[in-house]
Design an enzyme around this catalytic site. Sequence first.
Site, PDB file in Angstrom:
ATOM      1  N   ASP A 287      31.655 -22.165  -9.313  1.00 28.54           N
ATOM      2  CA  ASP A 287      32.555 -21.429 -10.191  1.00 28.54           C
ATOM      3  C   ASP A 287      32.928 -20.123  -9.478  1.00 28.54           C
ATOM      4  OD1 ASP A 287      34.154 -20.645 -12.256  1.00 28.54           O
ATOM      5  OD2 ASP A 287      32.697 -20.991 -13.839  1.00 28.54           O
TER       6      ASP A 287
HETATM    7  C1  BGC Z   1      35.714 -20.102 -15.088  1.00 28.97           C
HETATM    8  C2  BGC Z   1      36.057 -21.525 -14.735  1.00 28.97           C
HETATM    9  C3  BGC Z   1      37.431 -21.576 -14.105  1.00 28.97           C
HETATM   10  C4  BGC Z   1      37.460 -20.649 -12.912  1.00 28.97           C
HETATM   11  C5  BGC Z   1      38.772 -20.662 -12.164  1.00 28.97           C
HETATM   12  C6  BGC Z   1      35.945 -19.145 -13.944  1.00 28.97           C
HETATM   13  O1  BGC Z   1      35.781 -17.839 -14.341  1.00 28.97           O
HETATM   14  O2  BGC Z   1      34.371 -20.048 -15.503  1.00 28.97           O
HETATM   15  O3  BGC Z   1      35.986 -22.326 -15.867  1.00 28.97           O
HETATM   16  O4  BGC Z   1      37.717 -22.887 -13.735  1.00 28.97           O
HETATM   17  O5  BGC Z   1      37.208 -19.332 -13.354  1.00 28.97           O
HETATM   18  O6  BGC Z   1      39.762 -20.092 -12.888  1.00 28.97           O
END
Ligand code: BGC
Length: 755
Positions: A287
């Site tokens: 993530d």
């Molecule tokens: C979130 C994810 C997301 C990623 C990219 C993160 O902060 O937890 O769910 O896919 O950002 O945007």
Amino acid sequence: MKANFSASLSAVVLLICFASCVNERKPQDKKNEFITALMNKMSVEEKIAQLNLVTPSAGTGPFKTKRVMEKLKEGSAGNILSVMGSVERIHKTASLADSTRLKIPFFMALDIIHGYKTIFPIPLGLSCSWDTVLIEKTARIAAIEGTAMGYNQTYSPMVDITRDPRWGRVMEGAGEDPYLGSLVARAVVKGYQGDDLTDETSMMACVKHFGLYGASEAGRDYNTTDMSRLTMFQSYLPPYKAAIDAGAGSIMSSFNDIDGIPATANKWLLTDLLRDKWGFTGFVVSDYNCVQELIAHGIAGDYKDAVKKAIDAGLDMDMASEGYSTFLKELLDEGEIKIEEIDQACRRVLEGKYDLGLFEDPYKNYDPEKPAKVTLTDENKEVAKLAVCKSIVLLKNDNNTLPLSKNAKIALIGPSVNDQFEMFSMWSQTGDKQSVITIFDGIQKLNEKVVCADGTFFTDDPDYLKNYGRYEDAEQLQMEKDAIQIAQKSDVIVAVLGESIAMSGEAKSMTDISLPGCQVDLLKKLKATGKPVVLVLLNGRPLTLGDNLQYADAVLEAWRPGTMAGAGLADVLFGNYNPSGKLTMTFPRSLGQIPIYYNHKNTGRPYTEGEKSAFKSRYLDEKNDPLFPFGYGLSYTTFDYSAISLSDTLIAGENNNLVVSVEVSNVGEYAGEETVQLYLNDPVASVVRPVKELKKYHKVFLEPGETQRINFKISPDDLKFYNSNLQWDWESGKFIVYVGTDSEEVKTASFVWKK
Ligand code: BGC
């Protein structure tokens, strides 16, 4: 002579067959050969670039990549997230791959969560339809619209089980149940990926957040999780596994730690469980900025150490932190990691690109005219409208306040009734605001006598309102006054309240999930007019509605509905669609009950409401049971359930089946759809079992006066659970079966099943 000739002919045929079998390479071999040949040409730096995912957007974390386009062009980054704008701009970015030495296409990733341009209700709302065919369709449309723009991977579905509505991200998932959550996970993956990943409309799914992110302690985002292996396997892991079994090509490691080791560096999670036990062959992306965050977690001394821990654990791609591109080579040169680790991660990423068909056609039949042809089509909007209808849950309907008469004078009141943007969620950044049908427009189309007013701000929290650039007591009072004036002249009031778009989603944890004071004030004043009040809730999480329910005669939970908000809601309000949604997350009475979920374990001192005994598992100041249980949802009609009949009450052996059946009758005046739910309980087992677990459900549409018998087939598989050795097995004994309209209002029967 003749016999001899035919014998030699068959020998020739056999020989030809054999030769062609030897020559014919299996698709897997072809893929391996292709990737091996490509990797043989790649330098270490080029391999590391495949593991580097950059983003030009502000993102959701502290790290912002510099020189993004240059890095793609020079070949030091092999994938990009969140490049937005016109189809030409996205294509131009993807085409930067052509200027690199080996021209390896990029993963063009985006968070397409509940629609691309056509925005569907939030996933929590969609799950309340319990309609996996519809859910799959919404994902398919999102894939068609998203791929037309040039995206080939979406960071969805989020399959985290959620039991704590303080967590703002409950809106992104399918609620608290592992069985339903698994069915939804499978449907969404199938929708995005289609039957053939190489198809120009197929987009790779990325399952998230692996794992257990939905159990963030105290509902605070990015927080730690802590749970037993039994709960993990029984309740939290099944939807990830279901998504993988459905063929999801990628998975995202979560922010939280599991058993003290952050998911991003957790070898047990990313390798032992995911690869060795579950057989996952796709790739794992971290993530946002998770690799760098291993330092703050306290398991890495510095950035380089964090990178080593992540790659050692089995993390293939680094999102946005650029730790891999900065330190992997150094670690290799110092002998801290092996080239096989880089090779393995690189191979997995390249295989993903191969599976998508990107080496054959990197831009998947690029056509700048395509988006206009396939986005926001009438057909897509029809599905979106049906999804709005099916996601709405009727929570209360005293005196048959709903449906409304098409001739009634309606006072439509609420801060978002005329607002297109407010129909979206935090994850609809790509949605087309101009196409949104507001609540006012939707209602007006069916009833011209509607008038509207804001009535209130969303909240009286001055800090929050400052972001909106307004907060004056006088203004609030004036808004209330205007609203009451139109309310007094109406036949019925429709008050649209709840949360604003900025109150749920990532980083939107709350310690108070009740209706804000200013909204309650307004609601009380509206009720005091003596007119019937229909409360429509727009929100991304279960709310603690508590005593405020008394100020509404009818309540519809409409979530965050998306593009067709007004059209779908109006259909439900006027009875063109009879509401059929069923809650997939429990609504607590008060905050102190959280976490609250239907499939909890029993205690040694279970409490029955009304009992006198003091030393029981209960609260002094609150009931144990929720305001609205899992599976709950009313209809404009009434469904009657017969007693349960069982094909047998004593069953023996592994190969047997049991048929559980009920008759369901529509005894009301409207045709409608009911979701008949079947739960099981194993009252005596080697480990403590939940009081009830959803095992099957069946949706049935009944005309007024119609009755149907619903049969459920139960097999020993449905009796299985994880025992204390983490074996998935069942145990002989008595079982209780419940069938009903929600997890509490059920008919009961029991049977004995012996091995
Ligand atoms: C979130 C994810 C997301 C990623 C990219 C993160 O902060 O937890 O769910 O896919 O950002 O945007």
